[in-house]
Design a protein around this motif. Structure first.
Motif, PDB file in Angstrom:
ATOM      1  N   LYS A 172       8.801  -7.474  -0.296  1.00  0.00           N
ATOM      2  CA  LYS A 172       7.886  -7.217   0.827  1.00  0.00           C
ATOM      3  C   LYS A 172       8.403  -5.981   1.546  1.00  0.00           C
ATOM      4  O   LYS A 172       9.605  -5.782   1.662  1.00  0.00           O
ATOM      5  N   SER A 260      -4.287 -14.641  -0.356  1.00  0.00           N
ATOM      6  CA  SER A 260      -4.011 -13.461  -1.193  1.00  0.00           C
ATOM      7  C   SER A 260      -4.112 -12.159  -0.398  1.00  0.00           C
ATOM      8  O   SER A 260      -3.875 -11.089  -0.935  1.00  0.00           O
ATOM      9  N   ASN A 262      -3.065  -9.439   2.619  1.00  0.00           N
ATOM     10  CA  ASN A 262      -1.838  -8.921   3.227  1.00  0.00           C
ATOM     11  C   ASN A 262      -1.585  -9.562   4.603  1.00  0.00           C
ATOM     12  O   ASN A 262      -2.519  -9.695   5.395  1.00  0.00           O
ATOM     13  N   GLU A 282      -7.155  -2.237   0.220  1.00  0.00           N
ATOM     14  CA  GLU A 282      -6.871  -3.420  -0.594  1.00  0.00           C
ATOM     15  C   GLU A 282      -8.071  -4.354  -0.679  1.00  0.00           C
ATOM     16  O   GLU A 282      -8.380  -4.875  -1.750  1.00  0.00           O
ATOM     17  N   SER A 359      -3.039  -8.986  -2.774  1.00  0.00           N
ATOM     18  CA  SER A 359      -2.613  -7.866  -1.927  1.00  0.00           C
ATOM     19  C   SER A 359      -1.088  -7.786  -1.859  1.00  0.00           C
ATOM     20  O   SER A 359      -0.399  -8.783  -2.054  1.00  0.00           O
ATOM     21  N   ALA A 360      -0.615  -6.571  -1.510  1.00  0.00           N
ATOM     22  CA  ALA A 360       0.816  -6.398  -1.259  1.00  0.00           C
ATOM     23  C   ALA A 360       1.174  -7.186   0.001  1.00  0.00           C
ATOM     24  O   ALA A 360       0.309  -7.443   0.843  1.00  0.00           O
ATOM     25  N   SER A 362       1.707 -10.256   0.561  1.00  0.00           N
ATOM     26  CA  SER A 362       0.927 -11.489   0.719  1.00  0.00           C
ATOM     27  C   SER A 362       1.659 -12.563  -0.070  1.00  0.00           C
ATOM     28  O   SER A 362       2.769 -12.340  -0.540  1.00  0.00           O
ATOM     29  N   LYS A 368      -1.069  -5.808  -7.758  1.00  0.00           N
ATOM     30  CA  LYS A 368      -1.636  -5.686  -6.414  1.00  0.00           C
ATOM     31  C   LYS A 368      -2.781  -4.654  -6.306  1.00  0.00           C
ATOM     32  O   LYS A 368      -2.736  -3.572  -6.864  1.00  0.00           O
ATOM     33  N   GLU A 482       8.963  -7.776  -7.826  1.00  0.00           N
ATOM     34  CA  GLU A 482       8.486  -6.418  -8.120  1.00  0.00           C
ATOM     35  C   GLU A 482       9.615  -5.509  -8.608  1.00  0.00           C
ATOM     36  O   GLU A 482       9.708  -4.341  -8.224  1.00  0.00           O
TER      37      GLU A 482
END
Lengths: 502, 183
Positions: A172, A260, A262, A282, A359-360, A362, A368, A482
């Motif tokens: 994150k 899902s 952000n 997004e 989403s990033a 999230s 993403k 990630e």
């Protein structure tokens, strides 16, 4: 040239890892209270034993690593990677003691699946699992959605500079507030507020569809936890099909789509900035890919006449696709139906949806929507450059919590992550094929583990080879973090054991 | 000699007719049995649903979870060795069941006779069985869950160890803080 880590670096990583383990161990109190309430004394004993062992492990690591040093990026990243592995081993203890697993590897697989909000399971006889164990399963996926390090940051880590590095190490990077502690608390505040609303909605729906009041509450709580964290766990083997209810399915769709998104988007909306929903790159990216892939899925199903009418086709097609795209993994069909009935086109659409994800910052996995949006903008920019005179200069802009110029470093970083996702997707597909599964089924299951989705086409079973379980655990871990924390962990370990040049 | 040959031919013809008659009767009987619903498992239904779609089947398994009453019908999920299937049945059939499978009980073993739907048009495309009858074959019962004595003995040991390590950790942290303050 990489710097060889010193003993102090190792101690710092152990200290933070120990604190994360302590945070997860304290969570065991919740299933213990559930066991007392349900009169499950056998479960209470194995949860208490797990608590003793987990706390001992956490305190031991923290004591071994006690140091006054401050964390740098390396420590944050390595702690991010390592703590997930240690926590996986420790949190598997109640699973193993319950007798519902054929091996400790299977128990660890399910923990990693829960923490990474994947949702694939190797548990045996799920329909007869104790209430307290179900509480533990769903609690793991709920906490995993927000992040185990976010949990530790909220209560146990006091160093703010090091805290941010740990936070980034968990995959994150959005700061909802200048302070990382306030950010962690805001993430919990948002999640707990939705927990109250979501559980209430599913509780009422559960009573309406015929569940007894007590069971309706527990099912509502657990299904909400799995929906919000885009985890996909369910207390029954039939997953959401167990409820035979459009109402129940509808409510889960709302919460897994919300999950899902952000956390920064939730925070913006809560602060009164509702326009951000429509303008955010997004949400635009998600709406576009979701619409296209739903059409492709429904077209594939229609061609094969899988469902008798449009209502059934849309209900089944949209639900599975939305569940795949948000990386939830809730299912209202049987895994083998996907393989035997859905056809290649619908299955391919699902694979693409699972790889893209939510989403990033999230609870969702995948590479993403933000990165898809950035790469799309870069493609548009490059195409426009081709059509304009060579001397023309223009900037490509996008909206992401404010107007931003598209920079080359953003495009490079987005492309790099996507490439790495695709690489481990192919790696796990290859492993599936090597284990003897057909290509499309291997690819489907690989997309599911890589994107932390939890859909199964029937490959994930306790009987699958151990090496495939390990590959899937690796993909769930690497996909959730990630890559950066995973790469840093391997580099750190290799550098520590490297011999000094003579 | 001729008499004995004729008798042998007569006996073999009689045997042939008897075998033929038995064969015809057996085939007729088999057809009669085949006309009724066959017993099918969840694995076969999920693997090849088109072969059973719209046909009457017999499905046996354990009633699990909770019965969900909706109007004059309701749902019960029935689990066999491989998977659970949703059974849509009249309330009277649901009421006949006493024990449903859970962590503390083995549910009633039931035999469901009904129409199998690959993608039910009445229930949003769910794979299900619309029951015409549900018979309890074997009553369910509570399952014992004794406390594991070894684990129970190990609990205080693990807790004592954790308490000891906690003290070590806090002391080492305090020593570090003191050291860094002095330096």
């Amino acid at each position: 040239m990489t710097v060889k880590p010193t003993l102090d670096d190792v101690k710092l990583v152990l200290s933070y890892t120990g604190k994360v383990v302590i945070g997860v161990a304290i969570l065991l109190v919740i299933p213990m209270l559930t066991a007392v309430a349900a009169g499950e004394w056998d479960c209470l004993v194995y949860f208490a034993l797990s608590l003793g062992i987990s706390l001992s492990t956490g305190f031991l690591l923290a004591a071994l690593g006690a140091t006054d040093r401050k964390a740098g990026w390396m420590h944050g990243m390595v702690t991010g990677g390592l703590s997930w592995i240690v926590v996986m081993a420790v949190a598997a203890l109640p699973y193993w003691f319950s007798g519902h697993y054929l091996s400790y590897l299977d128990a660890m697989f399910d923990v990693m699946s829960g923490f990474t909000t994947t949702g694939l399971v190797l548990i045996q006889d799920l329909d007869h699992v104790a209430t307290s164990l179900n509480m533990w399963r769903h609690l793991l996926t709920f906490v995993g959605g927000q992040g185990v390090i976010v949990l530790a940051l909220t209560f146990l880590v006091k160093d703010s500079g090091g805290g941010y590095k740990l936070y980034v190490g968990e995959g994150k990077d959005e700061r909802l507030f200048p302070s990382v502690f306030h950010t962690a608390k805001a993430i919990w505040k948002i999640s707990l507020a939705y927990l109250a609303v979501g559980t209430l909605a599913l509780w009422i729906a559960g009573i309406a569809i015929g569940l007894p009041i007590g069971d309706a509450f527990l099912h509502g709580l657990w299904v909400y936890m799995a929906a919000w964290s885009t985890g996909g766990f369910s207390p029954m083997t039939q997953n959401i099909l167990y409820y035979h209810s459009a109402l129940y399915e509808g409510i889960t769709v709302v919460f897994f789509i919300l999950g899902s998104f952000n956390f920064a988007l939730h925070n913006a909306v809560w602060s009164g900035n509702r326009k951000e929903i429509a303008r955010n790159i997004e949400t635009a990216s998600f709406a576009t890919t979701m619409s296209i892939l739903t059409l492709v899925t429904c077209w594939g199903l229609m061609k094969l006449r899988v469902y008798p009418d449009l209502a059934a086709l849309v209900r089944k097609g949209f639900y599975q696709l939305a569940s795949a795209h948000t990386t939830t993994g809730f299912m209202t069909v049987y895994p083998r139906q996907l393989a035997n009935e859905w056809g290649d086109l619908a299955v391919l659409a699902m694979i693409v949806a699972m790889l893209i994800g939510g989403s990033a910052c999230s609870t969702a996995g995948g590479f993403k929507g933000l990165r898809v949006g950035i790469i799309w903008k870069a493609l548009v920019q490059e195409t426009r450059k081709l059509l304009k005179p060579g001397s023309a200069v223009f900037a490509q802009r996008f909206h992401y919590h404010g107007e931003k110029n598209l920079s080359e470093s953003q495009v490079r970083s987005a492309a790099l992550i996507v490439i790495m996702y695709v690489a481990i997707f192919f790696f796990a597909t290859l492993a599936g094929c090597a284990a003897g599964y057909p290509f499309l089924e291997s690819a489907f299951e690989s997309a599911s583990v890589t994107g932390n989705v939890g859909f199964s086409i029937g490959v994930t079973q306790a009987a699958m080879p151990a090496f495939l379980k390990i590959v899937y655990i690796f993909n769930m871990w690497a996909g959730r973090l990630e890559f950066m924390a995973v790469l840093a962990t391997f580099a750190f370990i290799a550098a520590f054991f490297r011999r000094k040049p003579a | 000699m001729n008499n004995s040959n004729a008798a042998r031919r007569c006996a073999s013809r009689a045997l042939l007719w008897a075998v033929l008659a038995f064969g015809i009767l057996a085939a007729a009987g088999a057809e009669e049995v085949g006309a009724g619903p066959g017993r099918v498992g969840a694995k076969a239904l999920i693997a090849d649903p088109r072969s059973y779609d719209g046909r009457e089947i017999l499905f046996e398994g354990e009633a699990i979870g909770d019965p969900m009453r909706r109007g004059d019908h309701g749902w019960v999920n029935v689990l066999d060795a491989d998977a659970a299937l949703g059974v849509y049945a009249p309330l009277s059939d649901l009421d006949a069941m006493g024990v449903f499978g859970s962590s503390r009980a083995k549910g009633d073993l039931v035999l469901v006779r009904g129409i199998f739907h690959r993608a039910c048009p009445d229930h949003g495309g769910d794979m299900d069985i619309h029951a015409t009858s549900v018979t309890v074959v074997q009553q369910g019962h509570a399952t014992p869950h004794p406390v594991d004595t070894l684990k129970l003995v190990l609990v205080p040991f693990s807790m004592t160890l954790a308490a000891g390590l906690y003290v070590v950790w806090r002391r080492r942290e305090a020593a570090n803080r003191k050291g860094s303050w002095l330096s």
